[in-house]
Motif scaffolding. Sequence first.
Motif, PDB file in Angstrom:
ATOM      1  N   ALA A 123      -4.778   4.091  12.230  1.00 13.01           N
ATOM      2  CA  ALA A 123      -4.910   5.144  13.265  1.00 13.01           C
ATOM      3  C   ALA A 123      -3.847   5.412  13.915  1.00 13.01           C
ATOM      4  N   LEU A 124      -2.958   4.533  14.062  1.00 10.58           N
ATOM      5  CA  LEU A 124      -1.645   4.479  14.886  1.00 10.58           C
ATOM      6  C   LEU A 124      -0.642   5.477  14.348  1.00 10.58           C
ATOM      7  N   LEU A 125      -0.862   5.908  12.984  1.00 13.63           N
ATOM      8  CA  LEU A 125       0.166   6.499  12.100  1.00 13.63           C
ATOM      9  C   LEU A 125       0.042   8.058  12.808  1.00 13.63           C
TER      10      LEU A 125
ATOM     11  N   PRO B 184      10.791  14.944  18.044  1.00 10.03           N
ATOM     12  CA  PRO B 184       9.286  15.288  18.527  1.00 10.03           C
ATOM     13  C   PRO B 184       8.631  14.092  18.821  1.00 10.03           C
ATOM     14  N   PHE B 185       9.313  12.854  19.099  1.00 10.21           N
ATOM     15  CA  PHE B 185       8.650  11.540  19.264  1.00 10.21           C
ATOM     16  C   PHE B 185       9.066  11.117  20.797  1.00 10.21           C
ATOM     17  N   THR B 186       8.136  10.651  21.548  1.00 13.78           N
ATOM     18  CA  THR B 186       8.363  10.108  22.841  1.00 13.78           C
ATOM     19  C   THR B 186       8.061   8.746  23.123  1.00 13.78           C
ATOM     20  N   ALA B 187       8.698   8.113  24.098  1.00 17.33           N
ATOM     21  CA  ALA B 187       8.247   6.603  24.494  1.00 17.33           C
ATOM     22  C   ALA B 187       6.906   6.636  24.990  1.00 17.33           C
ATOM     23  N   ALA B 188       6.806   7.675  25.631  1.00 16.01           N
ATOM     24  CA  ALA B 188       5.091   7.515  26.509  1.00 16.01           C
ATOM     25  C   ALA B 188       4.420   7.677  25.279  1.00 16.01           C
ATOM     26  N   GLY B 189       4.547   8.035  24.076  1.00 17.16           N
ATOM     27  CA  GLY B 189       3.308   8.016  23.028  1.00 17.16           C
ATOM     28  C   GLY B 189       3.607   6.938  21.971  1.00 17.16           C
ATOM     29  N   GLY B 190       4.576   5.968  22.408  1.00 21.25           N
ATOM     30  CA  GLY B 190       4.934   4.789  21.521  1.00 21.25           C
ATOM     31  C   GLY B 190       3.809   3.690  21.652  1.00 21.25           C
ATOM     32  N   VAL B 191       3.835   2.916  20.523  1.00 21.89           N
ATOM     33  CA  VAL B 191       3.043   1.773  20.315  1.00 21.89           C
ATOM     34  C   VAL B 191       3.815   0.512  20.642  1.00 21.89           C
ATOM     35  N   SER B 192       3.144  -0.433  21.244  1.00 25.44           N
ATOM     36  CA  SER B 192       3.779  -1.740  21.758  1.00 25.44           C
ATOM     37  C   SER B 192       3.758  -2.709  20.302  1.00 25.44           C
ATOM     38  N   LEU B 193       4.540  -3.595  20.409  1.00 23.30           N
ATOM     39  CA  LEU B 193       4.771  -4.598  19.328  1.00 23.30           C
ATOM     40  C   LEU B 193       3.410  -5.542  19.416  1.00 23.30           C
TER      41      LEU B 193
ATOM     42  N   ALA C 291      19.035  -5.163  22.941  1.00 20.84           N
ATOM     43  CA  ALA C 291      19.104  -4.838  24.476  1.00 20.84           C
ATOM     44  C   ALA C 291      18.271  -3.443  24.919  1.00 20.84           C
ATOM     45  N   ALA C 292      18.339  -2.682  24.077  1.00 19.18           N
ATOM     46  CA  ALA C 292      17.777  -1.288  24.534  1.00 19.18           C
ATOM     47  C   ALA C 292      16.236  -1.443  24.253  1.00 19.18           C
ATOM     48  N   THR C 293      15.765  -0.358  24.942  1.00 17.94           N
ATOM     49  CA  THR C 293      14.155  -0.122  24.702  1.00 17.94           C
ATOM     50  C   THR C 293      13.833   1.340  24.428  1.00 17.94           C
ATOM     51  N   GLY C 294      12.669   1.513  24.384  1.00 18.99           N
ATOM     52  CA  GLY C 294      12.380   2.965  23.809  1.00 18.99           C
ATOM     53  C   GLY C 294      11.916   3.416  22.657  1.00 18.99           C
ATOM     54  N   VAL C 295      12.046   4.687  22.415  1.00 20.20           N
ATOM     55  CA  VAL C 295      11.567   5.209  21.157  1.00 20.20           C
ATOM     56  C   VAL C 295      12.438   4.540  19.824  1.00 20.20           C
ATOM     57  N   LEU C 296      11.527   3.938  18.864  1.00 23.22           N
ATOM     58  CA  LEU C 296      12.044   3.838  17.615  1.00 23.22           C
ATOM     59  C   LEU C 296      10.979   4.356  16.637  1.00 23.22           C
ATOM     60  N   ALA C 297      11.395   5.608  16.001  1.00 24.50           N
ATOM     61  CA  ALA C 297      10.596   5.969  14.993  1.00 24.50           C
ATOM     62  C   ALA C 297      10.624   5.221  13.672  1.00 24.50           C
ATOM     63  N   VAL C 298       9.698   4.692  13.340  1.00 24.21           N
ATOM     64  CA  VAL C 298       9.535   4.218  11.936  1.00 24.21           C
ATOM     65  C   VAL C 298       8.750   4.895  11.029  1.00 24.21           C
ATOM     66  N   ALA C 299       9.297   5.385   9.600  1.00 24.36           N
ATOM     67  CA  ALA C 299       8.626   6.014   8.804  1.00 24.36           C
ATOM     68  C   ALA C 299       8.201   5.258   7.702  1.00 24.36           C
TER      69      ALA C 299
ATOM     70  N   ARG D 157       1.049  -1.335  -0.055  1.00 24.65           N
ATOM     71  CA  ARG D 157       0.192   0.030  -0.054  1.00 24.65           C
ATOM     72  C   ARG D 157       0.938   1.210  -0.009  1.00 24.65           C
ATOM     73  N   ALA D 158       0.389   2.305  -0.500  1.00 20.64           N
ATOM     74  CA  ALA D 158       1.033   3.504  -0.655  1.00 20.64           C
ATOM     75  C   ALA D 158       0.674   4.487   0.567  1.00 20.64           C
ATOM     76  N   VAL D 159       1.038   3.736   1.921  1.00 16.29           N
ATOM     77  CA  VAL D 159       0.473   4.227   2.964  1.00 16.29           C
ATOM     78  C   VAL D 159       1.723   5.287   3.384  1.00 16.29           C
ATOM     79  N   SER D 160       1.517   6.482   3.973  1.00 14.10           N
ATOM     80  CA  SER D 160       2.604   7.367   4.557  1.00 14.10           C
ATOM     81  C   SER D 160       2.312   7.866   5.752  1.00 14.10           C
ATOM     82  N   GLY D 161       3.157   8.136   6.876  1.00 18.67           N
ATOM     83  CA  GLY D 161       3.284   8.463   8.008  1.00 18.67           C
ATOM     84  C   GLY D 161       4.166   7.995   8.983  1.00 18.67           C
ATOM     85  N   TRP D 162       4.221   8.284  10.138  1.00 16.99           N
ATOM     86  CA  TRP D 162       5.271   8.030  11.152  1.00 16.99           C
ATOM     87  C   TRP D 162       4.606   7.051  12.357  1.00 16.99           C
ATOM     88  N   LEU D 163       5.349   5.714  12.637  1.00 17.12           N
ATOM     89  CA  LEU D 163       4.766   4.865  13.818  1.00 17.12           C
ATOM     90  C   LEU D 163       5.709   4.985  14.785  1.00 17.12           C
ATOM     91  N   VAL D 164       5.419   5.683  15.765  1.00 16.63           N
ATOM     92  CA  VAL D 164       6.445   5.582  17.357  1.00 16.63           C
ATOM     93  C   VAL D 164       6.319   4.279  17.816  1.00 16.63           C
TER      94      VAL D 164
END
Length: 300
Positions: free
Chosen positions: A230-232, A207-216, A49-57, A8-15
């Motif tokens: 809706a997660l984007l 601009p991205f925070t771990a608190a606003g992140g989505v879990s696997l 081994a690290a956790t937290g914000v991984l911003a996926v485009a 799909r031609a979907v665009s946006g950021w998933l934190v």
Amino acid sequence: MARTKKGRAVSGWLVVDKPAGITSTAVVNKVKWAFQAQKAGHAGTLDPAATGVLAVALGEATKTVPYITDALKCYRFMVRLGAATTTDDAEGTVIATSDNRPATDAIAAALAAFRGDIMQVPPQFSAVKVDGERAYDLAREGEAMDLAARPLWVDSLVLIARPDADHVELEMVCGKGGYVRSIARDLGQALGCLGHVLWLRREWSGPFTAAGGVSLDDIDRLARSEDIDALLKPLELGLADLPELVATPEGAARLKNGNPGMVLASGIEWGDQAWASYQGRAVAVGIYKSGELHPSRVFN
């Protein structure tokens, strides 16, 4: 004959709030599969081994990745005093120990040397290239490398807690290319007690925070459903550190074709980098010159 893009031609950021035990590449692959996206990438690797914000485009947002990569990032981490490891974290083998345990005041004072513009030597187990090969591949083969020091801007480095004599919790805000493991290693050496990272969490990135992140788990639950979009977050968030200019209708049309386009400028100087929007959507990133934006990246 041109190849048809799959997905799909979907665009946006998933934190993503990345858990420990999975690589950044594996997270990106999972996100790409879940969204059935044509294109995906991330803005800044986290160690497994690290956790937290991984911003996926996704999609067009991948064009904004460099601006997140260059942004400041915040890391919270625990340093284990008294031992050096092969990887400069708890995943490696202990190669030296020390019984010395510096006072908390001494640790806080030593942090000053790691603030501002510093030079940092990457860990032996890192992704830097040595004669075309990754350092971690050579390190796994037992090769010791003399890696060159690299510049790093450390905006802040503060002591958060000293739970016991063996551990100290720190928080660092730094620019692009920082290795937290190197900070722990070098701090331990400076204090004469050795040290390595016990755990590491990236609290925010641009601009991205771990608190606003989505879990696997959330990604798995909504994978390939109508609700997952809706997660984007909008791709424009990837441009948050650049000034926004509003394009005229004619300017937006020209910019979309890769040509300089007229924009309504305010508080920006000739030669500054900025992004142009039209009807609330990003059109292009480029250099402002005499009432026009000269595009370097165009969004479809």
